[in-house]
Scaffold this active site. Structure first.
Site, PDB file in Angstrom:
ATOM      1  N   GLU A  62      23.632  12.846  34.820  1.00  0.00           N
ATOM      2  CA  GLU A  62      24.598  12.862  35.932  1.00  0.00           C
ATOM      3  C   GLU A  62      25.606  14.003  35.784  1.00  0.00           C
ATOM      4  O   GLU A  62      26.184  14.461  36.758  1.00  0.00           O
ATOM      5  CB  GLU A  62      25.315  11.503  36.040  1.00  0.00           C
ATOM      6  CG  GLU A  62      26.321  11.156  34.943  1.00  0.00           C
ATOM      7  CD  GLU A  62      25.702  10.533  33.701  1.00  0.00           C
ATOM      8  OE1 GLU A  62      24.469  10.668  33.515  1.00  0.00           O
ATOM      9  OE2 GLU A  62      26.444   9.927  32.901  1.00  0.00           O
ATOM     10  N   CYS A  66      22.086   6.813  28.825  1.00  0.00           N
ATOM     11  CA  CYS A  66      22.696   6.732  27.500  1.00  0.00           C
ATOM     12  C   CYS A  66      22.741   5.286  27.002  1.00  0.00           C
ATOM     13  O   CYS A  66      21.729   4.770  26.548  1.00  0.00           O
ATOM     14  CB  CYS A  66      24.072   7.389  27.519  1.00  0.00           C
ATOM     15  SG  CYS A  66      24.564   7.923  25.889  1.00  0.00           S
ATOM     16  N   HIS A 121      23.008  12.321  29.489  1.00  0.00           N
ATOM     17  CA  HIS A 121      23.785  12.016  30.691  1.00  0.00           C
ATOM     18  C   HIS A 121      23.417  13.015  31.791  1.00  0.00           C
ATOM     19  O   HIS A 121      24.200  13.941  32.076  1.00  0.00           O
ATOM     20  CB  HIS A 121      25.287  12.121  30.397  1.00  0.00           C
ATOM     21  CG  HIS A 121      25.830  10.977  29.610  1.00  0.00           C
ATOM     22  ND1 HIS A 121      26.096   9.759  30.171  1.00  0.00           N
ATOM     23  CD2 HIS A 121      26.131  10.874  28.296  1.00  0.00           C
ATOM     24  CE1 HIS A 121      26.561   8.942  29.235  1.00  0.00           C
ATOM     25  NE2 HIS A 121      26.591   9.589  28.096  1.00  0.00           N
TER      26      HIS A 121
HETATM   27  N1  GLN Z   1      27.896   3.551  22.727  1.00  0.00           N
HETATM   28  C1  GLN Z   1      26.671   4.271  22.671  1.00  0.00           C
HETATM   29  C2  GLN Z   1      26.664   5.313  21.562  1.00  0.00           C
HETATM   30  O1  GLN Z   1      27.686   5.665  21.039  1.00  0.00           O
HETATM   31  C3  GLN Z   1      26.339   4.906  24.009  1.00  0.00           C
HETATM   32  C4  GLN Z   1      27.287   5.969  24.405  1.00  0.00           C
HETATM   33  C5  GLN Z   1      27.214   6.367  25.847  1.00  0.00           C
HETATM   34  O2  GLN Z   1      26.682   5.646  26.692  1.00  0.00           O
HETATM   35  N2  GLN Z   1      27.751   7.505  26.173  1.00  0.00           N
HETATM   36  O3  GLN Z   1      25.644   5.796  21.167  1.00  0.00           O
END
Ligand code: GLN
Length: 536
Positions: A513, A385, A511
């Protein structure tokens, strides 16, 4: 079979691992091929976990259906090897919201709406609806917080009333401290907690005794006398090298038989093939095997002080390692430390570097430096992410020559906004449940990619939780400079996975994970761990 209910309460103090006890009970019941589901009650008045800071509350877990839930859901799913839904999550916020909605449409006309019987009745109805809808054999209800808290008092009262007309077994997870100089386990706090429960009309059927060490005979005897529980209903749950060991440990104490006899349920045998399979996977995580290689993996993040912020990432590494004959050693690195020290000093000797998810500007430059170090030194890299967004920024700055490239999250005025907010997100003034959330299908477009060889198929689904996206304006330029866009959303509009062509580097906007399970590790983690192993 009529649905039966098991209630897991915590006493003496928080942080005892009620989630692990709940998950272990769920696991044991599935080993008997019963259909089971958890319900987690959290007393806070937030509607869900979405707006909470991981520093205070630990990781925010996301389900397929977009709900943002407590990190205990990650434990449930990892033990159960199945995906849960929002119906399993009840929060104080949702309950009060529901009651007020009912009051506004006139459901309680003429009445004064009260905690008892309206709120407690509403909770009981929710439990019955859940059982009716899911038709499971057992619901295991974990009550967040500690017995005696104001926050969960009304929920415990609802459960007491509920137990008068339903099959309910209560389990009190309690704590036995040991004072070093005295050298003896102390039962007094657990006794008082038991009495507190008795004073609200609940008599626990089991005690699960947490402590640094195993429950001594003496302590068990004392507790049995004080609580009038037969000794075998007082279970031992000491600190163990892995939480995954608890189901087997409870089975060894005969918990399954006692539980079934409490409910008057007889006849089924444990599925010993499945139990062996589970124990084998657990054993791989706990003790490894002689064929295993060690790999040093650096997690460079910003919430490092509270390891709970990255539980799923840690677990996914352990799952993948166990399956790929790697014994991972995780080295936690606070990204800000990289901002004023040479990367080689901090990251030298690592076999792999991982940048997990996160929000906000702090520590970003340190993470970018770590990614650059991985790319230039051909150290396997996995980005999750935020880790994918920063891999793009690093590539823009240091390979494509776009100086000052950034995400508009960190610099709204950047000339090269390689990561930007989606038009659909602009102008959203609400913060709750407004990100790109939940399970999204992605298409892996390139057969000759890390992504395809990891997943082995073209369409895969992973969970998401973010507001910003890769800016397609830069896609051509990136690809010309050697960055591979190996997966996008099915409509091709949003970039999902990117890769380096030189060395092993892969990052995803998702994600993965969150879907890694002990019995089925996340494919990108397995690919990463294998690359770390092969690098040595
Ligand atoms: N801050 C970033 C976004 O809002 C990544 C978010 C995250 O890693 N879950 O897109």
């Amino acid at each position: 079979m009529q649905t039966k209910f098991i209630v897991v309460l915590g006493s003496v103090m928080s942080g005892l691992g009620k989630g692990v006890v709940t998950s272990s009970i769920l696991k044991i019941l599935t080993l008997y091929n019963y259909k089971v589901l958890p319900i987690k009650f959290d007393g806070y008045l937030n509607y869900d976990c979405g707006t909470m800071n991981p520093y205070r509350h630990g990781e925010v877990f996301v389900l397929d259906d977009k709900s943002e839930v407590d990190m205990d859901f990650g434990t449930y799913e990892r033990f159960l090897n199945s995906s849960l839904t929002k119906d399993s999550s009840i929060t104080g916020g949702k309950l009060f919201n529901g009651i007020i909605e009912k009051e506004r449409v006139g459901e309680y006309l003429g009445e004064d709406v009260q905690i008892v019987p309206h709120l407690t009745g509403f909770i009981q109805q929710k439990l019955l609806d859940f059982a009716k809808k899911t038709r499971v054999d057992f619901v295991v209800i974990e009550v967040g917080g500690t017995v005696g808290d104001l926050e969960n008092g009304y929920f415990i009262e609802a459960l007491r009333e509920f137990s008068l007309t339903n099959d309910v077994v209560f389990i009190d997870v309690t704590y036995l401290p040991k004072i070093a100089v005295v050298g003896e386990q102390k039962t007094k706090p657990a006794q008082f907690a038991f009495r507190t429960l008795m004073s609200v009309g609940i008599r626990p059927d089991f005690l699960v005794c947490r402590g640094a060490e195993s429950l001594s005979d003496n302590a068990r005897k004392k507790l049995s006398v004080q609580t009038s529980l037969p000794k075998e209903y007082i279970l031992d749950d000491p600190d163990m090298t892995s939480a995954y060991l608890l189901p087997d440990y409870l089975l060894k104490q005969g918990f399954d038989k006692l539980l079934f006899s409490k409910f008057g349920v007889t006849g089924r045998k444990i599925d010993s093939k499945n139990l062996d399979k589970w124990n084998k996977s657990v054993n791989n995580i706990v003790s490894g095997n002689e064929k295993m290689k060690r790999a040093r993996i650096a997690i460079v993040g910003k919430y490092i002080d509270l390891k709970d912020s990255y539980v799923s990432v840690r677990e996914a590494i352990l799952h993948a390692g166990a399956m790929s004959s790697v014994e991972p050693e995780i080295i936690w690195i606070e990204s800000e430390t990289l901002e004023n020290r040479p990367a080689s000093e901090v990251l030298g000797g690592m076999d792999g570097i991982l940048v997990p998810g996160g929000f906000g500007k702090r520590g970003i430059e340190g993470m970018i430096k770590a990614i650059q170090y991985a790319r230039e030194n051909r150290i396997p890299y996995l980005g999750l992410c935020l880790g994918m967004q920063l891999m793009s920024i690093e590539f823009a700055r240091n390979v494509c020559g776009l100086r000052g490239a950034n995400s508009t999250e960190f610099n709204p005025k950047t000339k090269y906004n390689v990561i930007d907010i989606l038009p659909s997100q602009i102008g959203l003034d609400k913060k709750g449940a407004t990100m790109r959330l939940g399970a999204w299908d992605m298409s892996i477009n390139k057969k000759n990619s890390i992504a395809f060889s990891a997943y082995g198929k073209r369409v895969v689904s992973e969970r998401h939780r973010h507001r910003y996206e890769f800016n397609n304006k830069f896609r051509n330029m990136f690809e010309k400079n050697g960055l591979v866009v190996s997966a996008t959303t099915k409509d091709g509009k949003l970039v999902e996975i990117i890769e380096w062509t030189d060395g092993f580097g892969v990052a995803t906007q998702a994600h993965p994970e969150l879907k890694s399970r002990i019995e089925s590790p996340a494919p990108l983690f397995s690919a990463f761990i294998t690359a770390c192993k092969n690098r040595q």
